[in-house]
Every structure is written in structure tokens, then in C-alpha cells.
Design an enzyme around this catalytic site. Sequence first.
Site, PDB file in Angstrom:
ATOM      1  N   LEU A  96       1.189  -1.472  -0.082  1.00 51.23           N
ATOM      2  CA  LEU A  96      -0.566   0.095  -0.178  1.00 51.23           C
ATOM      3  C   LEU A  96       0.842   1.210  -0.155  1.00 51.23           C
ATOM      4  O   LEU A  96       0.381   2.112  -0.542  1.00 51.23           O
ATOM      5  CB  LEU A  96      -0.903   0.167   1.463  1.00 51.23           C
ATOM      6  CG  LEU A  96      -1.837  -1.326   1.155  1.00 51.23           C
ATOM      7  CD1 LEU A  96      -2.994  -0.934   2.821  1.00 51.23           C
ATOM      8  CD2 LEU A  96      -2.838  -0.810  -0.089  1.00 51.23           C
ATOM      9  N   GLY A  97       2.267   0.723   0.512  1.00 48.59           N
ATOM     10  CA  GLY A  97       3.164   2.380   0.046  1.00 48.59           C
ATOM     11  C   GLY A  97       4.318   1.614   1.372  1.00 48.59           C
ATOM     12  O   GLY A  97       4.791   1.194   1.473  1.00 48.59           O
ATOM     13  N   GLU A  98       5.189   2.579   1.554  1.00 51.90           N
ATOM     14  CA  GLU A  98       6.580   3.236   1.475  1.00 51.90           C
ATOM     15  C   GLU A  98       7.094   3.859   2.274  1.00 51.90           C
ATOM     16  O   GLU A  98       6.955   4.639   1.974  1.00 51.90           O
ATOM     17  CB  GLU A  98       7.573   1.873   0.385  1.00 51.90           C
ATOM     18  CG  GLU A  98       8.482   2.137   0.968  1.00 51.90           C
ATOM     19  CD  GLU A  98       9.853   0.746  -0.452  1.00 51.90           C
ATOM     20  OE1 GLU A  98      10.742   0.499   0.049  1.00 51.90           O
ATOM     21  OE2 GLU A  98       9.239   0.520  -1.332  1.00 51.90           O
ATOM     22  N   GLY A  99       7.637   3.974   3.204  1.00 55.84           N
ATOM     23  CA  GLY A  99       8.020   4.849   4.025  1.00 55.84           C
ATOM     24  C   GLY A  99       9.388   4.315   4.619  1.00 55.84           C
ATOM     25  O   GLY A  99      10.233   2.990   4.301  1.00 55.84           O
ATOM     26  N   GLY A 100       9.879   5.747   5.287  1.00 54.63           N
ATOM     27  CA  GLY A 100      11.563   5.333   6.082  1.00 54.63           C
ATOM     28  C   GLY A 100      11.476   4.073   7.284  1.00 54.63           C
ATOM     29  O   GLY A 100      12.072   3.550   7.267  1.00 54.63           O
ATOM     30  N   VAL A 104       4.184  -0.719   3.996  1.00 50.59           N
ATOM     31  CA  VAL A 104       2.895  -1.655   4.299  1.00 50.59           C
ATOM     32  C   VAL A 104       2.205  -1.924   3.781  1.00 50.59           C
ATOM     33  O   VAL A 104       2.051  -1.733   2.291  1.00 50.59           O
ATOM     34  CB  VAL A 104       2.120   0.106   4.528  1.00 50.59           C
ATOM     35  CG1 VAL A 104       1.010  -0.399   5.020  1.00 50.59           C
ATOM     36  CG2 VAL A 104       2.840   1.221   5.753  1.00 50.59           C
ATOM     37  N   LYS A 128       2.669  -2.967   9.137  1.00 46.54           N
ATOM     38  CA  LYS A 128       3.655  -2.070   8.724  1.00 46.54           C
ATOM     39  C   LYS A 128       4.373  -3.288   9.469  1.00 46.54           C
ATOM     40  O   LYS A 128       4.584  -3.451  10.221  1.00 46.54           O
ATOM     41  CB  LYS A 128       3.734  -1.098   9.087  1.00 46.54           C
ATOM     42  CG  LYS A 128       5.191   0.621   8.768  1.00 46.54           C
ATOM     43  CD  LYS A 128       4.776   1.105   9.841  1.00 46.54           C
ATOM     44  CE  LYS A 128       3.765   2.192   9.985  1.00 46.54           C
ATOM     45  NZ  LYS A 128       4.059   3.993  11.027  1.00 46.54           N
ATOM     46  N   ASP A 225       3.641  15.577  14.634  1.00 42.61           N
ATOM     47  CA  ASP A 225       4.048  15.420  12.929  1.00 42.61           C
ATOM     48  C   ASP A 225       3.450  15.996  11.894  1.00 42.61           C
ATOM     49  O   ASP A 225       2.660  14.819  10.872  1.00 42.61           O
ATOM     50  CB  ASP A 225       4.709  14.090  12.957  1.00 42.61           C
ATOM     51  CG  ASP A 225       5.464  14.357  10.776  1.00 42.61           C
ATOM     52  OD1 ASP A 225       5.566  15.374  10.489  1.00 42.61           O
ATOM     53  OD2 ASP A 225       5.521  13.415  10.586  1.00 42.61           O
TER      54      ASP A 225
END
Length: 414
Positions: A96-100, A104, A128, A225
Site C-alpha cells: 500500500l505504501g513505503e517509507g523510512g 505497508v 507495517k 508531525d
Amino acid sequence: MGNCASAMDGLIPWGNKAAAAANPGMSASKRTSSSSTTTGKLSTISTSTFMPSTVSGVSTDDGYPEGEILESPNLRIFTFAELKSATKNFRPETVLGEGGFGKVYKGWVDEKAMNPSKMSTGGVIAVKKLNSESVQGMEQWQSEVNFLGRISHPNLVKLLGYCMEDNELLLVYEYMAKGSLENHLFRRGAVYEPLPWSLRLKILMGAARGLAFLHSSERQVIYRDFKASNILLDSHFNAKLSDFGLAKHGPDDGESHVTTRVMGTYGYAAPEYVSTGHLYVKSDVYGFGVVLLEMLCGLRALDPSRPTEKLNLVNWAKPLLADRRRLSQLMDSRLEGQYHARGAFHAAQLTLKCLSGDPKSRPSMKEVVEELERIELMRSKSRSREVRRDSSSVARGQANSPRSDSARTSSRGR
């Protein structure tokens, strides 16, 4: 980033590279708080995150009674095998998504037992998974469990459980069908239609209520944040705050702020925090003001592709926000004809108050919610007047039409 339960890094460049160098903790991507609690299993996770007096009750602010704070996290402990099965072996097509932090994944579980299930029969979750190369992943993982695991509120994303097995760290959230506000506000294309004014107000009020609840608990929580990518939307566009990796307790009694390493996202962080490291509860209010401004303009807080004078949205927009006659120059052109001019001006004034350079001059989040409710009421009343006016015009048109006259004649004849 898609339909995920935690909005991962939307890289937002910082226009001032010198400022970035001066504050290495602040980056365009998310970072985690520095406090860490050693944990092996759920029972050993810190229970001192909130004061005991807030345990079984609701928020100490009677204006937000629907929230609840638990004494300790009440989460399902998943095995790695269960989550591997739920996500179909972490297939790329379930991402579904990707980050640091990592990626996910979309997963499916039985809604009652929360055991892995077939796609066609199970409830949907978001998983996640920590990237093994993430330097501060453990800290973010623990912060999520310690905060989200103990807070329940309609406008905070729900953490359902976790997995801590060997070197694997995972978090399991409720699935948010509409994804992040960032995608709906800034992405173009058939998948993301422009958000109408009414939905923007609804989303803003939901996010504001979530922040108000955090600030009104006995031991105040500073979210730290607040940005469009961390506001997730369910299937009905109800807003929920996600990602508590930077969350921190507010100051103790008698103190106005806490001093901490500067972390967060450029363009959204309050100026006093960036320059001094002094973090106030109302530092969150500044971040809310930036998102409110983005909602009005339909533009990102920072965008290096824009002309130099418009690179920083706050700096460019402030003079326009203060001038009723020039406000139309700032408003998102996709909103034309949808908003009441008086309501838009009130929203602009609220934005200015939230973006005040002095934290003491900013409104509380409870006051922000109340003002947004007044703006929504203006919209509703304006809409009602339009409906009545349109109905009246139709009625007059029918009364004067030949068809109506013949109908009346026919009626008299009978």
C-alpha cells in the site's frame, strides 16, 4: 501513498538547505522520537506513558467524551507466520505504501478471531513491516505501541496489534479505504477527484478533534508531525490521525514547553521549535494551520517547482489571508462556486491565528474545532437559503406556466 493505515514519507523538500544542515534531526521524511522503552512482549511495554489518573476515564475535557485512555496497551499479539499468511506472503501487489520505517501491506483476517483469512471472506487490515535497515525503527515501533496502543478516539487510527519475533517488527492497523489526505489533495487523475469544500471542512474538523483530544488528556500529548500525509480517510471520508512515531508528552505542571531534539517535517514544524528546540502544545496548532492553508489553496506547503516567491506557501499566503479583497487569489480554483465567501474569510482568519509566530497567540485546538463548526454552520445556512430560493423560483415558474393554467382550468371544469 494509497489506502494504508499509516501515511509513510511523502518527501517534501526544504527550500533552505542551510537550515536543514543546521538541524540534522529535521528532515523531509519522518523520524522517530528519541525516548525508548526496552520491550520483549506486550506485558513489558511501558505503562507509564500516561498518568494513572487518566486510566479508565475519558478525556478530562468534557467537550471530547468519546475518547478513552487505557492503563496499558490492549493489543493482539500476532506471530510472524500469521501476518505472512494474512498478506499472502507479503506479495508486492499487496503493498500500500513505503517509507523510512518500511513497507505497508494490505492483509485479510477473520474479523472476530483476527486469524489470517481468504481475501473474499476476511476483514481488511494494514500491516507495517519494519525495514531491517531502519536506524530508528525500534523507537518508532515502541512509540506507536505506547501511544496508539492505549488511546482510543474516533479521529485517531486504530492500532489492532503487533508482532515482535526474532528480528521482525510489525504493526497492524485498521484499514483506511480512502488513503491519505495528501493523495486526494495534491494528486491529479481520475482516481483522485478534487475534494469539494464540504468534504474539506469535514476532514479538517475530524483531524482537529483528534488533536484536541490529545491535547486535552491529563498528561497532554504533542503529536509533533501534523501534515496531510498523516491524515487518513475511511470509506466515508472521516479523518483519523496516524503515525505516532514522534508523539511526545507535553510539559509538566508549571512549565510552558519541553526541550527536545528538532524532528518532524519541514514546512509544517512551528518556527519556535525549529529555531530553539522548544516544543509547545501549540506547536501542533501551527502544523494544523499549515494543513488548513493547503486545504484553502490546494497547494503543498513547500514545492521547489513553484516560483521562488511561492516556494514557501506560508510566507507567500500570509498577506493574502489578511486581505478579504485578495483572498480569491489564494483560494483553490477547483473550489469555485462551492464555498460561502464569509465562511472562506473566517477560515482564512483562523489560518492566520494558527500560523502566529508566538505560540501564546495561537488558539487552542478546542477553539479551532469550535470555529470550524461555526464555519460549517455558515455553509449549511447558505446552502439552505439556496435550496429555498431555488424551490421558490421553481414554484413561481410553475404557477406562471401555461400548463399550470390549463391544469387549473381543467380542475375547475371537473
